[in-house]
Motif scaffolding. Structure first.
Motif, PDB file in Angstrom:
ATOM      1  N   GLN A 116      66.091 -33.193  83.463  1.00  0.00           N
ATOM      2  CA  GLN A 116      67.361 -32.604  83.879  1.00  0.00           C
ATOM      3  C   GLN A 116      67.580 -32.737  85.385  1.00  0.00           C
ATOM      4  OE1 GLN A 116      69.940 -31.607  82.239  1.00  0.00           O
ATOM      5  NE2 GLN A 116      71.045 -30.889  84.044  1.00  0.00           N
ATOM      6  N   HIS A 119      69.640 -35.521  86.645  1.00  0.00           N
ATOM      7  CA  HIS A 119      71.092 -35.364  86.514  1.00  0.00           C
ATOM      8  C   HIS A 119      71.623 -34.303  87.472  1.00  0.00           C
ATOM      9  CE1 HIS A 119      70.767 -37.912  83.006  1.00  0.00           C
ATOM     10  NE2 HIS A 119      69.890 -37.081  82.456  1.00  0.00           N
ATOM     11  N   SER A 120      70.995 -33.130  87.476  1.00  0.00           N
ATOM     12  CA  SER A 120      71.510 -32.025  88.281  1.00  0.00           C
ATOM     13  C   SER A 120      71.326 -32.249  89.777  1.00  0.00           C
ATOM     14  CB  SER A 120      70.843 -30.711  87.863  1.00  0.00           C
ATOM     15  OG  SER A 120      69.442 -30.755  88.085  1.00  0.00           O
ATOM     16  N   ARG A 122      70.602 -35.407  91.041  1.00  0.00           N
ATOM     17  CA  ARG A 122      70.911 -36.816  91.286  1.00  0.00           C
ATOM     18  C   ARG A 122      69.811 -37.503  92.102  1.00  0.00           C
ATOM     19  NH1 ARG A 122      74.737 -39.205  93.683  1.00  0.00           N
ATOM     20  NH2 ARG A 122      74.738 -40.884  92.162  1.00  0.00           N
TER      21      ARG A 122
END
Length: 343
Positions: A116, A119-120, A122
């Motif tokens: 995660q 994504h969170s 980057r």
């Protein structure tokens, strides 16, 4: 540089579409070599340079590597030799190679989801410090590894899994420390270790046992103590350890911070390092040279470990490879006053 030069200008001069110019600078194939060279020549004539940030955004790249460290309230981990050396090594190498470092703090009991973070936060890759051997950690690492995302553990291994790691040879480090004391004539050596959920604690215990075995000495569980790698835990352990110093006049500590706390408390109880007992620490931090007497310690190349982890993660990103990373760097015992003699 003409700041008004645009991708449209390059496309016009090269006689191609703006989309083709974009494909050239983002290295998106297929492209005819002749077309690519026309675009590059036009860009050179116009002194055009693409926006690197925009390029990375289009590619889903941030040019940042996440460095995950444990967060403990009221504890400044980055002031410790271990974490400061590792993070400094990582940061220095990333900077040399044009990447940034993003520190990400996680509490030990927090539900881990390393995937995660890509994504969170980057990040293009991650380097994990302070990992522990538990179900939560294993599940998060297995997911990360199966997806073949760029990552590397430092100073933590999992014998039953093939996770990427950079480590030091802690079995040999503890073996060297134990053999040094055994060869000085000490038969019973007290060992203040760290929590066994860390692989380096298990490795140090293995090295201790290996040296005893080679000298034909029976392993005695009663000589083993456990701290949490803090100075305070070493200080607390001293009361128990002091009761055994009449027979066991040598101590190995799994890191310098615990060794220093132990020495402080033993000094208060009337036991002086280098005179009443011998002691060897681990990590060879700066403070080991500043104690009285100076602390013998096992030197661990944390800075180099950090550099190497950064290099390996970036290689997997820039070369799009997922080769197994399993590296252990050598360590060496540095003898100082605390273990040289006991009257």
């Amino acid at each position: 540089m003409n700041t008004l030069t645009s991708r449209k200008d390059v496309a016009r001069l090269a006689g191609v579409s703006e989309a083709t110019v974009s494909r050239v600078f983002n290295n998106i194939s297929p492209l005819r070599e002749q077309t690519k060279q026309k675009v590059l020549q036009a860009a050179k004539e116009l002194n055009y340079h693409p926006n690197v940030i925009a390029q990375n955004f289009a590619k889903g790249k941030s040019n940042n590597i996440g460095v995950i460290v444990p967060y403990l309230p009221k504890v400044n981990l980055l002031s410790t030799h271990y974490f400061s050396e590792l993070v400094s090594g990582i940061g220095a190498r990333l900077g040399e190679l044009g990447y940034g470092l993003l520190l990400i703090f996680q509490t030990p009991d927090e539900r881990k989801d390393y995937v995660q973070l890509f994504h969170s936060q980057r990040v293009d890759g991650c380097i994990i410090l302070g990992a522990r051997h538990n179900k939560n950690e294993l599940e998060a690492l297995e997911k990360l590894h199966q997806l073949k995302l760029p990552y590397c553990l430092i100073n933590q291994t999992f014998s039953e899994q093939h996770f990427h790691f950079i480590d030091a040879d802690h079995v040999d480090g503890s073996y060297q420390a134990t053999m040094s004391l055994l060869e000085k004539g000490f038969q019973q050596i007290l060992f203040l270790n760290g929590p066994l959920e860390f692989s380096n604690s298990l490795d140090r215990l293995q090295g201790y046992k290996k040296a005893l075995s080679q000298k034909g000495i029976h392993f005695n569980e009663k000589l083993i103590f456990e701290g949490n790698y803090s100075r305070k835990s070493g200080y607390k352990a001293a009361d128990q350890i002091s009761s055994l110093l009449a027979k066991s006049k040598a101590i190995i500590s799994a890191n310098d911070r615990m060794a220093i706390g132990l020495m402080q408390r033993l000094n208060e109880l009337g036991f002086h390092a280098g005179k009443d007992y011998a002691i060897i620490g681990y990590d060879n931090s700066e403070i080991a040279k500043m104690t009285t007497p100076s602390l013998s310690s096992v030197n661990v190349p944390f800075y180099e470990m950090g550099q190497l982890a950064a290099e390996k993660v970036l290689q997997s990103i820039t070369h799009d490879i997922n080769e197994q990373i399993m590296i252990k760097l050598p360590v060496s015992l540095i003898e100082r006053e605390s273990s040289l003699h006991v009257h």
